[in-house]
Design a protein around this motif. Sequence first.
Motif, PDB file in Angstrom:
ATOM      1  N   LEU A 154      49.625  -0.225   8.554  1.00  0.00           N
ATOM      2  CA  LEU A 154      48.709  -1.303   8.897  1.00  0.00           C
ATOM      3  C   LEU A 154      47.979  -1.816   7.656  1.00  0.00           C
ATOM      4  O   LEU A 154      47.740  -3.023   7.523  1.00  0.00           O
ATOM      5  N   TYR A 155      47.627  -0.914   6.739  1.00  0.00           N
ATOM      6  CA  TYR A 155      46.960  -1.328   5.498  1.00  0.00           C
ATOM      7  C   TYR A 155      47.872  -2.238   4.680  1.00  0.00           C
ATOM      8  O   TYR A 155      47.451  -3.310   4.206  1.00  0.00           O
ATOM      9  N   LEU A 156      49.121  -1.832   4.525  1.00  0.00           N
ATOM     10  CA  LEU A 156      50.069  -2.646   3.758  1.00  0.00           C
ATOM     11  C   LEU A 156      50.279  -4.004   4.422  1.00  0.00           C
ATOM     12  O   LEU A 156      50.363  -5.034   3.737  1.00  0.00           O
ATOM     13  N   ASP A 157      50.344  -4.016   5.754  1.00  0.00           N
ATOM     14  CA  ASP A 157      50.474  -5.278   6.483  1.00  0.00           C
ATOM     15  C   ASP A 157      49.228  -6.150   6.314  1.00  0.00           C
ATOM     16  O   ASP A 157      49.334  -7.374   6.134  1.00  0.00           O
ATOM     17  N   ALA A 158      48.057  -5.507   6.363  1.00  0.00           N
ATOM     18  CA  ALA A 158      46.803  -6.248   6.247  1.00  0.00           C
ATOM     19  C   ALA A 158      46.685  -6.913   4.883  1.00  0.00           C
ATOM     20  O   ALA A 158      46.241  -8.061   4.772  1.00  0.00           O
ATOM     21  N   ILE A 159      47.093  -6.198   3.838  1.00  0.00           N
ATOM     22  CA  ILE A 159      46.990  -6.740   2.480  1.00  0.00           C
ATOM     23  C   ILE A 159      48.014  -7.859   2.264  1.00  0.00           C
ATOM     24  O   ILE A 159      47.688  -8.925   1.720  1.00  0.00           O
ATOM     25  N   SER A 160      49.255  -7.622   2.714  1.00  0.00           N
ATOM     26  CA  SER A 160      50.306  -8.626   2.493  1.00  0.00           C
ATOM     27  C   SER A 160      50.058  -9.900   3.297  1.00  0.00           C
ATOM     28  O   SER A 160      50.405 -11.007   2.863  1.00  0.00           O
ATOM     29  N   SER A 161      49.439  -9.764   4.475  1.00  0.00           N
ATOM     30  CA  SER A 161      49.206 -10.933   5.336  1.00  0.00           C
ATOM     31  C   SER A 161      47.784 -11.473   5.204  1.00  0.00           C
ATOM     32  O   SER A 161      47.456 -12.492   5.833  1.00  0.00           O
ATOM     33  N   ASN A 162      46.963 -10.763   4.429  1.00  0.00           N
ATOM     34  CA  ASN A 162      45.552 -11.162   4.255  1.00  0.00           C
ATOM     35  C   ASN A 162      44.858 -11.309   5.611  1.00  0.00           C
ATOM     36  O   ASN A 162      44.129 -12.271   5.866  1.00  0.00           O
ATOM     37  N   SER A 163      45.094 -10.313   6.487  1.00  0.00           N
ATOM     38  CA  SER A 163      44.595 -10.371   7.857  1.00  0.00           C
ATOM     39  C   SER A 163      43.237  -9.671   7.981  1.00  0.00           C
ATOM     40  O   SER A 163      43.138  -8.453   7.790  1.00  0.00           O
ATOM     41  N   ASP A 164      42.211 -10.419   8.305  1.00  0.00           N
ATOM     42  CA  ASP A 164      40.875  -9.839   8.518  1.00  0.00           C
ATOM     43  C   ASP A 164      40.848  -8.965   9.774  1.00  0.00           C
ATOM     44  O   ASP A 164      40.122  -7.965   9.818  1.00  0.00           O
ATOM     45  N   ASP A 165      41.616  -9.329  10.783  1.00  0.00           N
ATOM     46  CA  ASP A 165      41.639  -8.547  12.023  1.00  0.00           C
ATOM     47  C   ASP A 165      42.211  -7.144  11.764  1.00  0.00           C
ATOM     48  O   ASP A 165      41.660  -6.144  12.244  1.00  0.00           O
ATOM     49  N   LYS A 166      43.291  -7.070  11.011  1.00  0.00           N
ATOM     50  CA  LYS A 166      43.887  -5.771  10.702  1.00  0.00           C
ATOM     51  C   LYS A 166      42.965  -4.952   9.806  1.00  0.00           C
ATOM     52  O   LYS A 166      42.862  -3.736   9.934  1.00  0.00           O
ATOM     53  N   LYS A 167      42.302  -5.626   8.911  1.00  0.00           N
ATOM     54  CA  LYS A 167      41.348  -4.957   8.028  1.00  0.00           C
ATOM     55  C   LYS A 167      40.203  -4.350   8.835  1.00  0.00           C
ATOM     56  O   LYS A 167      39.804  -3.204   8.600  1.00  0.00           O
ATOM     57  N   ARG A 168      39.684  -5.103   9.802  1.00  0.00           N
ATOM     58  CA  ARG A 168      38.610  -4.591  10.649  1.00  0.00           C
ATOM     59  C   ARG A 168      39.083  -3.387  11.466  1.00  0.00           C
ATOM     60  O   ARG A 168      38.334  -2.426  11.669  1.00  0.00           O
ATOM     61  N   GLU A 169      40.333  -3.436  11.922  1.00  0.00           N
ATOM     62  CA  GLU A 169      40.892  -2.318  12.684  1.00  0.00           C
ATOM     63  C   GLU A 169      40.978  -1.060  11.812  1.00  0.00           C
ATOM     64  O   GLU A 169      40.674   0.051  12.265  1.00  0.00           O
ATOM     65  N   LEU A 170      41.375  -1.231  10.568  1.00  0.00           N
ATOM     66  CA  LEU A 170      41.459  -0.112   9.631  1.00  0.00           C
ATOM     67  C   LEU A 170      40.083   0.484   9.340  1.00  0.00           C
ATOM     68  O   LEU A 170      39.893   1.704   9.356  1.00  0.00           O
ATOM     69  N   LEU A 171      39.131  -0.389   9.057  1.00  0.00           N
ATOM     70  CA  LEU A 171      37.785   0.065   8.755  1.00  0.00           C
ATOM     71  C   LEU A 171      37.155   0.743   9.968  1.00  0.00           C
ATOM     72  O   LEU A 171      36.413   1.724   9.827  1.00  0.00           O
ATOM     73  N   ASN A 172      37.465   0.256  11.148  1.00  0.00           N
ATOM     74  CA  ASN A 172      36.946   0.849  12.376  1.00  0.00           C
ATOM     75  C   ASN A 172      37.440   2.289  12.525  1.00  0.00           C
ATOM     76  O   ASN A 172      36.684   3.189  12.931  1.00  0.00           O
ATOM     77  N   HIS A 173      38.715   2.529  12.202  1.00  0.00           N
ATOM     78  CA  HIS A 173      39.280   3.876  12.288  1.00  0.00           C
ATOM     79  C   HIS A 173      38.541   4.831  11.357  1.00  0.00           C
ATOM     80  O   HIS A 173      38.126   5.931  11.761  1.00  0.00           O
ATOM     81  N   ASN A 174      38.355   4.444  10.125  1.00  0.00           N
ATOM     82  CA  ASN A 174      37.649   5.309   9.172  1.00  0.00           C
ATOM     83  C   ASN A 174      36.181   5.467   9.541  1.00  0.00           C
ATOM     84  O   ASN A 174      35.594   6.543   9.358  1.00  0.00           O
ATOM     85  N   TYR A 175      35.587   4.393  10.060  1.00  0.00           N
ATOM     86  CA  TYR A 175      34.178   4.440  10.472  1.00  0.00           C
ATOM     87  C   TYR A 175      33.943   5.572  11.474  1.00  0.00           C
ATOM     88  O   TYR A 175      33.006   6.369  11.332  1.00  0.00           O
ATOM     89  N   TYR A 176      34.804   5.677  12.489  1.00  0.00           N
ATOM     90  CA  TYR A 176      34.628   6.733  13.484  1.00  0.00           C
ATOM     91  C   TYR A 176      34.883   8.110  12.876  1.00  0.00           C
ATOM     92  O   TYR A 176      34.183   9.084  13.210  1.00  0.00           O
ATOM     93  N   ASP A 177      35.867   8.208  11.989  1.00  0.00           N
ATOM     94  CA  ASP A 177      36.122   9.488  11.325  1.00  0.00           C
ATOM     95  C   ASP A 177      34.880   9.974  10.588  1.00  0.00           C
ATOM     96  O   ASP A 177      34.505  11.147  10.676  1.00  0.00           O
ATOM     97  N   VAL A 178      34.257   9.077   9.841  1.00  0.00           N
ATOM     98  CA  VAL A 178      33.136   9.455   8.975  1.00  0.00           C
ATOM     99  C   VAL A 178      31.828   9.575   9.760  1.00  0.00           C
ATOM    100  O   VAL A 178      31.070  10.536   9.588  1.00  0.00           O
ATOM    101  N   LYS A 179      31.574   8.611  10.606  1.00  0.00           N
ATOM    102  CA  LYS A 179      30.320   8.615  11.364  1.00  0.00           C
ATOM    103  C   LYS A 179      30.212   9.816  12.283  1.00  0.00           C
ATOM    104  O   LYS A 179      29.117  10.355  12.537  1.00  0.00           O
ATOM    105  N   ASN A 180      31.359  10.273  12.810  1.00  0.00           N
ATOM    106  CA  ASN A 180      31.337  11.392  13.754  1.00  0.00           C
ATOM    107  C   ASN A 180      31.241  12.759  13.085  1.00  0.00           C
ATOM    108  O   ASN A 180      30.955  13.748  13.767  1.00  0.00           O
ATOM    109  N   LEU A 181      31.487  12.842  11.782  1.00  0.00           N
ATOM    110  CA  LEU A 181      31.455  14.150  11.118  1.00  0.00           C
ATOM    111  C   LEU A 181      30.109  14.865  11.267  1.00  0.00           C
ATOM    112  O   LEU A 181      30.090  16.069  11.569  1.00  0.00           O
ATOM    113  N   PRO A 182      28.973  14.200  11.053  1.00  0.00           N
ATOM    114  CA  PRO A 182      27.703  14.908  11.263  1.00  0.00           C
ATOM    115  C   PRO A 182      27.538  15.414  12.700  1.00  0.00           C
ATOM    116  O   PRO A 182      27.010  16.508  12.929  1.00  0.00           O
ATOM    117  N   ILE A 183      28.020  14.616  13.657  1.00  0.00           N
ATOM    118  CA  ILE A 183      27.901  15.005  15.064  1.00  0.00           C
ATOM    119  C   ILE A 183      28.828  16.174  15.384  1.00  0.00           C
ATOM    120  O   ILE A 183      28.496  17.050  16.187  1.00  0.00           O
TER     121      ILE A 183
END
Length: 298
Positions: A154-183
């Motif tokens: 998805l990252y490679l697709d997001a960069i090659s297509s310059n897709s903001d939607d795919k970028k947001r999806e990627l960032l959302n995945h990491n956001y939950y990984d990181v935000k949930n670690l303290p919990i």
Amino acid sequence: MEVFKYKDNYIGNEFIDEEDIFLDIETTGVRPYADYAWCIGYSFLRDRDIITKQIFIESVKDELASLALLQQELSYFKRIITFNGEVFDLNFLKNRARSYKMELVFPEKSYDIYKIFRHNKKFLMMDKIDLKSIESLLDIYRDDPLSGKETIKLYLDAISSNSDDKKRELLNHNYYDVKNLPILMEALKYIKSARSYHIKDNSLFCKNFYCKNDELIIVLDGNKYNIDFYDEFTKVFSNDDELTLSFQTKKTLLEGRECRYFLHNNRVVETTKNGLLYPILKDEVIKKLNIIISEHYR
């Protein structure tokens, strides 16, 4: 290079404080000599909030700058907490930094949530240890359908297509990984509870349990009693601060499947499907010790 910041309300828990930084990365692969981290996510506590930040790059050309920014942030913390980071994330980042002749310095103290849960897997009777399994244990909600493997394509697709939607999806995945670690650190209370035994005025901690032929053995630490007890089905003896119990068991077939049961009460304690049933073993240990101490060691 872009930096994203989020703030979520969280009162914290007894296992973490504001000197901890939580880290998780997303990479183009697992080879530090060829791949790079396109997202470095980290979070920390401030007042009653989780602050989450993400350093996102669209090209390896920005990697050195992202590592330099990470180094600056790391300098404020005394402990780094990851999920399998001692195996992957930290070593990957160190090696990527060295490729630029940069020595990335992490906080002196490191805590790997995955390692702790892997060592305690049998006490919690968890089939597998991953982020989503522990999140489920704590009823943590994750609005993220992606798996870790899917993020690379998805990252490679997001960069090659310059897709903001795919970028947001990627960032959302990491956001939950990181935000949930303290919990996720709250789940340590389940380990503490599972391994703690309160017998009369004695607080014991389970070091280990295992089968040896027809014996089911459990070793407890923190013993205060000088116990040397034997009957037809059970042996209990103390050695310094340790207390060891040995139950006689037997294997048989139950509805066509092999199982193990206690000889003293025929209670099933191991099945082919679930393995050793630790909660049942703990219950039998507590009942037996309470009886022995009440009758012989008052």
